[in-house]
Scaffold this motif. Sequence first.
Motif, PDB file in Angstrom:
ATOM      1  N   ASN A   1      -8.972   1.209  -1.546  1.00 43.30           N
ATOM      2  CA  ASN A   1      -8.679   2.572  -1.081  1.00 43.30           C
ATOM      3  C   ASN A   1      -8.327   3.522  -2.225  1.00 43.30           C
ATOM      4  OD1 ASN A   1      -8.818   1.202   1.398  1.00 43.30           O
ATOM      5  ND2 ASN A   1      -6.598   1.111   1.617  1.00 43.30           N
ATOM      6  N   MET A   2      -8.990   3.356  -3.360  1.00 44.02           N
ATOM      7  CA  MET A   2      -8.670   4.157  -4.538  1.00 44.02           C
ATOM      8  C   MET A   2      -8.836   5.647  -4.256  1.00 44.02           C
ATOM      9  SD  MET A   2     -10.132   3.670  -8.434  1.00 44.02           S
ATOM     10  CE  MET A   2      -9.955   1.892  -8.348  1.00 44.02           C
TER      11      MET A   2
ATOM     12  N   GLU B   1      -3.425   3.614  -1.136  1.00 43.41           N
ATOM     13  CA  GLU B   1      -4.064   2.630  -2.003  1.00 43.41           C
ATOM     14  C   GLU B   1      -3.395   1.277  -1.783  1.00 43.41           C
ATOM     15  OE1 GLU B   1      -5.413   5.615  -5.585  1.00 43.41           O
ATOM     16  OE2 GLU B   1      -3.390   4.791  -5.650  1.00 43.41           O
TER      17      GLU B   1
ATOM     18  N   CYS C   1       0.829  -1.197   0.000  1.00 45.42           N
ATOM     19  CA  CYS C   1       0.000   0.000   0.000  1.00 45.42           C
ATOM     20  C   CYS C   1       0.869   1.255   0.000  1.00 45.42           C
ATOM     21  CB  CYS C   1      -0.977   0.005   1.172  1.00 45.42           C
ATOM     22  SG  CYS C   1      -0.226  -0.118   2.804  1.00 45.42           S
TER      23      CYS C   1
END
Length: 347
Positions: free
Chosen positions: A313-314, A319, A170
């Motif tokens: 989590n765009m 992300e 991430c």
Amino acid sequence: MQLKERIISLCSLMSVSGHEAYDAERLAKEVGKDFDECHHDAVGNTVLVCRCGRKDAKKILIDTHFDEIGMLVTDICDGGFLRIINVGGIDPAILSAADVLIYGKRTLHGVICATPPHLQKEADKDKLQPVDELLIDTGYQKDELEKLVSIGTPVGFLPRYTELTGDRLCGKSLDNKACAAIAVQALLATPREALAADVYLLLSAQEETAGTGGAAVGSFAIDPDYAMVIDVNLAKVPDTSEADTVPLGKGPSVSISPVADRRLTRLVRDLAERRGIPYSPVAAPSSTGTNTPAVNLAGRGIPAVDIGLPLKNMHTYNELLCLSDAEALCALITAFITDRQIGEVIS
């Protein structure tokens, strides 16, 4: 370079939409030298070319937009604060206390201000401040800051990447530079003589702000025989509809959509199944939210298949992708650029 390191390296570059050329020299130094051709166009696209060495070869296009969401400075305030406005879609809920970089005459660190709950008025506790009401704290005095930053200076999230258990990575700007990194990795690992055609990798500009403008310009200029458009896709999280999301950890998605070429989509699905590459079919009855329509309708029309990398989590600074999905996407790109049957059917 391993795929994970390639993803982190390219995603760390600054490419806030409209400023894709900011790190063009770093991009060219890192990957451009390994391609047969690397050039930039007037709208900020970068084109990387691998040639198969055969005369009158067909052209394959791989499109992955390279711009990222971010912010622009709108005002320089007393106390070393900056007012901002978003570039692309950013949810204000994720901005409070975010670490950012301000790309002025030199790069400055900053933190988006957060009002502690102790100081919030009762009526404001359930409200989100719009982005244009937020401030970045830089620590400078106004007169110092004005020498380094001006109105319109771009701001991006701090490049910081974390590995989670379950093969997760991430950090910022995985949308969509992770896909660009995966495509670079696939092309550089493929011997030139194994290519089914000359391959053009279009790192297209302005997808987050101008829709599909960069891809339309780039596709028209390249004029390929067929194309693969790759973007991130919404990964499933609790309480989301299965129709609107794709599973994480089960390979890339393949869109079945009116804006994607049906023959090419079928050929790519068959190719994935023959090669044992996992993928998830997804129905997209209208737009795919990607550059596919622009590529498909460029020039005389370009057959295009729409491929997605599942992402959680765009449009945040954390992300999240699954590295096994990235590896599967890399394998699918490799299969696509080396399979000569596709070019024979589509021509």
